[in-house]
Design an enzyme around this catalytic site. Structure first.
Site, short mmCIF file in Angstrom:
data_model
loop_
_atom_site.label_atom_id
_atom_site.label_comp_id
_atom_site.label_asym_id
_atom_site.label_seq_id
_atom_site.Cartn_x
_atom_site.Cartn_y
_atom_site.Cartn_z
N LYS A 128 48.93 30.86 39.16
CA LYS A 128 48.87 32.11 38.53
C LYS A 128 49.97 32.16 37.26
O LYS A 128 50.90 31.33 37.31
CB LYS A 128 49.08 33.26 39.27
CG LYS A 128 47.86 33.44 40.50
CD LYS A 128 47.90 34.66 41.41
CE LYS A 128 47.00 34.71 42.43
NZ LYS A 128 47.12 35.92 43.28
N TYR A 155 37.87 38.93 39.94
CA TYR A 155 38.61 39.61 41.18
C TYR A 155 37.63 40.88 41.51
O TYR A 155 38.16 41.90 42.05
CB TYR A 155 40.03 40.19 41.16
CG TYR A 155 41.24 38.96 41.43
CD1 TYR A 155 40.98 38.49 42.70
CD2 TYR A 155 41.94 38.44 40.53
CE1 TYR A 155 42.09 37.46 43.07
CE2 TYR A 155 43.08 37.64 40.97
CZ TYR A 155 43.00 37.02 42.20
OH TYR A 155 43.96 36.14 42.48
N PHE A 178 45.11 48.53 43.64
CA PHE A 178 45.62 47.61 42.59
C PHE A 178 44.91 46.79 41.61
O PHE A 178 45.49 45.98 41.11
CB PHE A 178 46.56 46.53 43.56
CG PHE A 178 45.81 45.77 44.59
CD1 PHE A 178 44.95 44.84 44.15
CD2 PHE A 178 45.60 46.12 46.05
CE1 PHE A 178 44.26 43.93 44.98
CE2 PHE A 178 44.82 45.55 46.83
CZ PHE A 178 44.39 44.29 46.43
N ARG A 227 44.71 27.54 52.21
CA ARG A 227 45.12 28.85 52.46
C ARG A 227 46.51 28.69 53.48
O ARG A 227 47.22 29.61 53.09
CB ARG A 227 43.78 29.59 53.40
CG ARG A 227 42.94 29.95 52.63
CD ARG A 227 42.99 30.96 51.72
NE ARG A 227 43.33 32.39 52.18
CZ ARG A 227 43.38 33.45 51.39
NH1 ARG A 227 42.90 33.52 50.36
NH2 ARG A 227 43.59 34.71 52.12
N ASN A 256 52.13 36.46 43.03
CA ASN A 256 52.46 35.80 44.21
C ASN A 256 52.08 34.11 43.97
O ASN A 256 51.50 33.63 44.85
CB ASN A 256 51.97 36.21 45.50
CG ASN A 256 50.24 36.31 45.39
OD1 ASN A 256 49.81 36.17 44.26
ND2 ASN A 256 49.82 36.72 46.38
N HIS A 310 46.45 31.49 43.99
CA HIS A 310 45.30 31.87 44.68
C HIS A 310 44.32 30.84 45.16
O HIS A 310 44.45 29.80 44.89
CB HIS A 310 44.21 32.56 43.41
CG HIS A 310 42.80 32.65 43.91
ND1 HIS A 310 42.36 33.72 44.56
CD2 HIS A 310 41.94 32.07 43.88
CE1 HIS A 310 41.13 33.50 44.76
NE2 HIS A 310 40.70 32.37 44.53
N GLU A 367 33.45 31.16 43.07
CA GLU A 367 34.73 31.11 42.02
C GLU A 367 34.70 29.80 41.16
O GLU A 367 35.03 29.91 39.93
CB GLU A 367 35.93 31.13 42.93
CG GLU A 367 35.94 32.49 43.35
CD GLU A 367 37.19 32.45 44.47
OE1 GLU A 367 37.58 33.69 45.04
OE2 GLU A 367 37.75 31.45 44.68
P1 ATP Z 1 44.17 35.49 46.52
O1 ATP Z 1 42.86 36.23 46.38
O2 ATP Z 1 44.98 35.64 44.94
O3 ATP Z 1 44.10 34.02 46.72
P2 ATP Z 1 44.81 36.68 48.97
O4 ATP Z 1 43.50 36.28 49.17
O5 ATP Z 1 45.85 36.12 49.59
O6 ATP Z 1 45.20 36.22 47.48
P3 ATP Z 1 43.66 39.22 48.26
O7 ATP Z 1 43.69 40.51 49.31
O8 ATP Z 1 42.51 38.76 48.24
O9 ATP Z 1 44.80 38.29 48.94
O10 ATP Z 1 44.49 39.73 46.97
C1 ATP Z 1 44.28 39.35 45.62
C2 ATP Z 1 45.50 39.22 45.05
O11 ATP Z 1 45.81 40.70 44.69
C3 ATP Z 1 46.83 38.78 45.97
O12 ATP Z 1 46.93 37.52 45.71
C4 ATP Z 1 47.79 39.72 44.89
O13 ATP Z 1 48.23 38.83 43.89
C5 ATP Z 1 47.11 40.98 44.68
N1 ATP Z 1 47.44 41.93 45.84
C6 ATP Z 1 46.89 42.06 47.06
N2 ATP Z 1 47.20 43.19 47.78
C7 ATP Z 1 48.32 43.67 46.89
C8 ATP Z 1 48.84 45.08 46.89
N3 ATP Z 1 48.74 45.85 47.95
N4 ATP Z 1 49.65 45.36 45.78
C9 ATP Z 1 49.56 44.84 44.53
N5 ATP Z 1 49.07 43.54 44.52
C10 ATP Z 1 48.08 43.03 45.43
MG MG Z 2 41.55 36.71 48.13
#
Ligand code: ATP
Ligand code: MG
Length: 140
Positions: free
Chosen positions: A10, A50, A58, A86, A113, A116, A127
């Site tokens: 990211k 997304y 968010f 993961r 974070n 992804h 994706e």
């Molecule tokens: P990713 O899809 O990026 O791999 P993930 O599957 O672990 O992450 P998701 O629930 O899909 O988590 O959330 C997608 C992304 O949205 C997260 O990686 C983070 O960058 C952001 N995100 C998730 N929850 C929050 C929140 N509560 N506040 C702000 N940003 C969030």
């Molecule tokens: Mg995710």
């Protein structure tokens, strides 16, 4: 089962020159890179990527962040690649991520974070197709 998954490095991680460190950890885990490119999303492209989160509070902030700078998109291949990657990433919130995981090592916050990873083989297929065409991907 041999699988493919999508990894994004990211904008926060690209901005801090962590591309090599992330790829090194991926390769050390035994996952194979079979496609790799840099992308600078438009807001609409980030929202499309997304889209599953479009109702979440968010969503707008996430899409704005994801188009704030270039990212690296990468297709990974290997046995059980979705779950293995993961595990290597760690929990979404770096505060909850296990020691040694990418998010524990590199993430700045829940939103910023660093990486992804697809959450299932089905979302990986969607994706990967969103970001790569067939001829961009080699077999490893
Ligand atoms: P990713 O899809 O990026 O791999 P993930 O599957 O672990 O992450 P998701 O629930 O899909 O988590 O959330 C997608 C992304 O949205 C997260 O990686 C983070 O960058 C952001 N995100 C998730 N929850 C929050 C929140 N509560 N506040 C702000 N940003 C969030
Ligand atoms: Mg995710």
């Amino acid at each position: 089962m041999r699988q493919r998954t999508l990894c994004l490095i990211k904008p926060d991680a690209v901005n801090r020159n962590l591309v090599g460190a992330v790829l090194q950890a991926i390769e050390a885990e035994g996952l194979h890179v079979c496609a790799l490119r840099m992308i600078h999303f438009t807001k609409a492209q980030a929202e499309g990527f997304y889209a599953v989160h479009r109702e979440r509070p968010f969503f707008d902030s996430l899409a704005t962040y994801m188009c704030s700078g270039p990212l690296v998109a990468c297709v990974l291949e290997g046995e059980n690649a979705v779950a293995r990657y993961r595990t290597l990433m760690g929990a979404t919130n770096p505060a909850d991520a296990a020691e040694g995981t990418l998010r524990k090592r590199f993430a700045q916050s829940l939103e910023h974070n660093s990486v992804h990873g697809s959450d299932s083989p089905e979302s990986a297929a969607g994706e990967i197709a969103y970001l790569f065409s067939t001829c961009d991907i080699v077999s490893r």
